[in-house]
Write an enzyme that holds these catalytic residues in place. Structure first.
Site, PDB file in Angstrom:
ATOM      1  CG  HIS A   1      -3.571  -0.724  -6.682  1.00 40.87           C
ATOM      2  ND1 HIS A   1      -3.969  -0.076  -5.649  1.00 40.87           N
ATOM      3  CD2 HIS A   1      -3.696  -1.709  -6.618  1.00 40.87           C
ATOM      4  CE1 HIS A   1      -3.995  -1.022  -4.681  1.00 40.87           C
ATOM      5  NE2 HIS A   1      -3.855  -2.000  -5.210  1.00 40.87           N
TER       6      HIS A   1
ATOM      7  NE  ARG B   1      -4.192  -1.517  -0.070  1.00 43.05           N
ATOM      8  CZ  ARG B   1      -4.296  -2.386  -0.786  1.00 43.05           C
ATOM      9  NH1 ARG B   1      -3.373  -2.793  -1.751  1.00 43.05           N
ATOM     10  NH2 ARG B   1      -5.426  -3.265  -0.757  1.00 43.05           N
TER      11      ARG B   1
ATOM     12  CD  GLU C   1      -3.257   3.294  -5.243  1.00 43.14           C
ATOM     13  OE1 GLU C   1      -4.404   2.852  -5.609  1.00 43.14           O
ATOM     14  OE2 GLU C   1      -2.141   2.950  -4.741  1.00 43.14           O
TER      15      GLU C   1
HETATM   16  P1  NAD Z   1      -0.967 -11.525   4.202  1.00 42.39           P
HETATM   17  O1  NAD Z   1      -2.048 -11.238   5.681  1.00 42.39           O
HETATM   18  O2  NAD Z   1      -0.903 -12.916   4.026  1.00 42.39           O
HETATM   19  O3  NAD Z   1       0.376 -11.099   4.825  1.00 42.39           O
HETATM   20  C1  NAD Z   1       0.927 -10.232   5.326  1.00 42.39           C
HETATM   21  C2  NAD Z   1       2.038 -10.064   6.355  1.00 42.39           C
HETATM   22  O4  NAD Z   1       2.551  -8.875   6.620  1.00 42.39           O
HETATM   23  C3  NAD Z   1       1.730 -11.215   7.614  1.00 42.39           C
HETATM   24  O5  NAD Z   1       2.534 -12.340   7.400  1.00 42.39           O
HETATM   25  C4  NAD Z   1       1.952 -10.371   8.589  1.00 42.39           C
HETATM   26  O6  NAD Z   1       2.178 -11.006   9.854  1.00 42.39           O
HETATM   27  C5  NAD Z   1       2.861  -9.249   8.156  1.00 42.39           C
HETATM   28  N1  NAD Z   1       2.760  -8.042   8.839  1.00 42.39           N
HETATM   29  C6  NAD Z   1       2.125  -7.362   9.728  1.00 42.39           C
HETATM   30  N2  NAD Z   1       2.534  -6.199  10.239  1.00 42.39           N
HETATM   31  C7  NAD Z   1       3.774  -6.145   9.787  1.00 42.39           C
HETATM   32  C8  NAD Z   1       4.810  -5.403  10.109  1.00 42.39           C
HETATM   33  N3  NAD Z   1       4.672  -4.285  10.883  1.00 42.39           N
HETATM   34  N4  NAD Z   1       6.061  -5.841   9.921  1.00 42.39           N
HETATM   35  C9  NAD Z   1       6.420  -6.759   9.140  1.00 42.39           C
HETATM   36  N5  NAD Z   1       5.357  -7.556   8.576  1.00 42.39           N
HETATM   37  C10 NAD Z   1       4.254  -7.395   8.999  1.00 42.39           C
HETATM   38  O7  NAD Z   1      -1.513 -10.693   3.181  1.00 42.39           O
HETATM   39  P2  NAD Z   1      -1.020 -10.836   1.535  1.00 42.39           P
HETATM   40  O8  NAD Z   1      -2.042 -11.511   0.999  1.00 42.39           O
HETATM   41  O9  NAD Z   1       0.466 -11.480   1.448  1.00 42.39           O
HETATM   42  O10 NAD Z   1      -1.076  -9.449   1.289  1.00 42.39           O
HETATM   43  C11 NAD Z   1      -0.148  -8.389   1.641  1.00 42.39           C
HETATM   44  C12 NAD Z   1      -0.450  -6.927   1.265  1.00 42.39           C
HETATM   45  O11 NAD Z   1      -0.360  -6.846  -0.183  1.00 42.39           O
HETATM   46  C13 NAD Z   1      -1.917  -6.653   1.410  1.00 42.39           C
HETATM   47  O12 NAD Z   1      -2.404  -6.239   2.728  1.00 42.39           O
HETATM   48  C14 NAD Z   1      -2.706  -5.481   0.540  1.00 42.39           C
HETATM   49  O13 NAD Z   1      -1.998  -4.149   1.138  1.00 42.39           O
HETATM   50  C15 NAD Z   1      -1.341  -5.639  -0.527  1.00 42.39           C
HETATM   51  N6  NAD Z   1      -1.812  -6.176  -1.990  1.00 42.39           N
HETATM   52  C16 NAD Z   1      -1.578  -5.485  -3.006  1.00 42.39           C
HETATM   53  C17 NAD Z   1      -2.152  -5.943  -4.252  1.00 42.39           C
HETATM   54  C18 NAD Z   1      -1.880  -5.023  -5.451  1.00 42.39           C
HETATM   55  O14 NAD Z   1      -2.702  -4.960  -6.291  1.00 42.39           O
HETATM   56  N7  NAD Z   1      -0.699  -4.339  -5.529  1.00 42.39           N
HETATM   57  C19 NAD Z   1      -3.075  -6.885  -4.182  1.00 42.39           C
HETATM   58  C20 NAD Z   1      -3.315  -7.604  -3.091  1.00 42.39           C
HETATM   59  C21 NAD Z   1      -2.512  -7.355  -1.855  1.00 42.39           C
END
Ligand code: NAD
Length: 334
Positions: free
Chosen positions: A285, A238, A267
């Site tokens: 995005h 994000r 965005e």
């Molecule tokens: P997920 O929940 O599987 O993994 C997120 C990880 O981040 C978890 O393991 C969590 O423990 C960790 N985390 C939380 N706080 C943290 C911190 N302070 N420091 C380090 N690690 C921390 O989520 P995911 O499916 O892997 O997705 C991650 C992010 O990707 C989503 O939350 C979303 O913001 C983003 N995303 C972006 C797109 C895009 O189109 N660019 C699409 C989907 C998701």
């Protein structure tokens, strides 16, 4: 079985795979389309919402005032995962079921992370523009084999990035205060370290955390000053996980080599000074946006709607307390 009016405002639902809309029509729904765009006219929507019973939405803001006009609405389903655009308490007060499609595939986002990393290091955009403009020049790139990738956030996407980077011969560091211990036990290929160690030693940093009060501004001026001058930060999480003003300063002062991002504080990032920099690679995005992911998302939306109408209670209902109003599902509701 009476015909049910279903409103689609979601930008892509049914557009890549006509089977999604056809399945709903075959099941007895009358489709009303009014697609969202950044310039969607709220008043145009207000005219159609009054007589629809279900609504497939993307990012359009469904607030209390709009819900007060939706006198027949029984179901809202988000074509995606994040429901911050829907006032769920207001929907709940009106006995409107709110659902999302939570099984977002991590693979396309991990693929885009590698695309940004390699696109930046091999200067693909510059090279392409050179050839299409009739020129022919050499673009000295940077290799990734043998380099260290620091992955912040070892969840579904972070681990899929690790799998890909490993295949490119990269050494993997990871930081995650929650999943770190488990990953450390299960993935000997990822060296789980503290954040400072990761920032000081990585050649590339990939951000794969959710946005939260803890991760907002995680990559701030202090974090950037710990990084190597050759580092490229890749952000597919994000925009607000990075302090954009701080990374802009780091980029113009060449304290880091680059920023490749799919996401922005705002965005679209209209007027952002990042847009003018030579050492960035920017995409709008699109991390999740592939034909394959859209098919799977559409399947989830269609299955969820049909399931609720049949009186089932799938896990992706976000306000289960309203279900008692529809014990037999929505087809039989009067
Ligand atoms: P997920 O929940 O599987 O993994 C997120 C990880 O981040 C978890 O393991 C969590 O423990 C960790 N985390 C939380 N706080 C943290 C911190 N302070 N420091 C380090 N690690 C921390 O989520 P995911 O499916 O892997 O997705 C991650 C992010 O990707 C989503 O939350 C979303 O913001 C983003 N995303 C972006 C797109 C895009 O189109 N660019 C699409 C989907 C998701």
């Amino acid at each position: 079985m009476p015909s049910k009016r279903l409103l689609i405002t979601a930008r892509s639902f049914g557009r890549n795979d006509p089977k999604h809309v056809a399945t709903l029509q075959d099941a007895g729904f009358t489709i009303v389309e009014c697609r969202e765009s950044p310039n969607t006219d709220r008043s145009c929507l207000e005219a159609v919402v009054a007589d629809v019973e279900s609504w497939v939405v993307s990012a359009f803001r469904i607030d209390d005032a709009l819900l007060s006009r939706c006198t027949n609405l029984r179901l809202i389903i988000k074509h995606g995962i994040g429901v911050d655009n829907i006032d769920i308490p207001a929907a709940t007060r009106r006995n409107i079921i709110v659902m999302n499609a939570p099984q977002v595939n991590p693979i396309p986002v991990a693929d885009l992370t590698m695309t940004l990393l390699l696109g930046f290091t091999r200067r693909i955009v510059e090279a392409h523009l050179c050839v299409t403009s009739g020129d022919w020049a050499q673009f000295l790139g940077t290799g990734v084999h043998g380099k260290t990738l620091g992955i912040i956030g070892l969840g579904r996407i972070g681990l899929a990035v690790a799998d890909r980077a490993k295949a490119f011969g990269m050494t993997l560091l990871g930081f995650d205060p929650y999943a770190g211990a488990t990953v450390s036990a299960q993935r000997p290929d990822i060296n789980v370290v503290d954040l400072e160690h990761l920032l000081r030693t990585s050649d590339f940093v990939s951000l794969n955390v959710p946005l939260s009060s803890e991760t907002e501004g995680l990559i701030d001026d202090g974090a950037l000053r710990l990084m190597k001058t050759e580092v490229v930060v890749v952000n597919t999480s994000r925009g607000r996980v990075v302090d954009e003003a701080a990374i802009y300063e780091a980029l113009i002062e060449k304290r880091i080599a680059g920023y490749a991002t799919d996401v922005f504080e705002r965005e679209p990032p209209e007027g952002s000074p990042l847009l003018k920099l030579p050492n960035v690679l920017l995409t709008p995005h699109i991390g999740w946006y592939t034909r394959d992911a859209m098919k799977s998302l559409g399947d989830q939306v269609v299955d969820s709607i049909l399931s609720v109408y049949r009186g089932e209670t799938p896990d992706n209902i976000l306000n289960r307390e309203v279900l008692s109003a529809f014990p037999a599902g929505l087809w039989d509701e009067t």
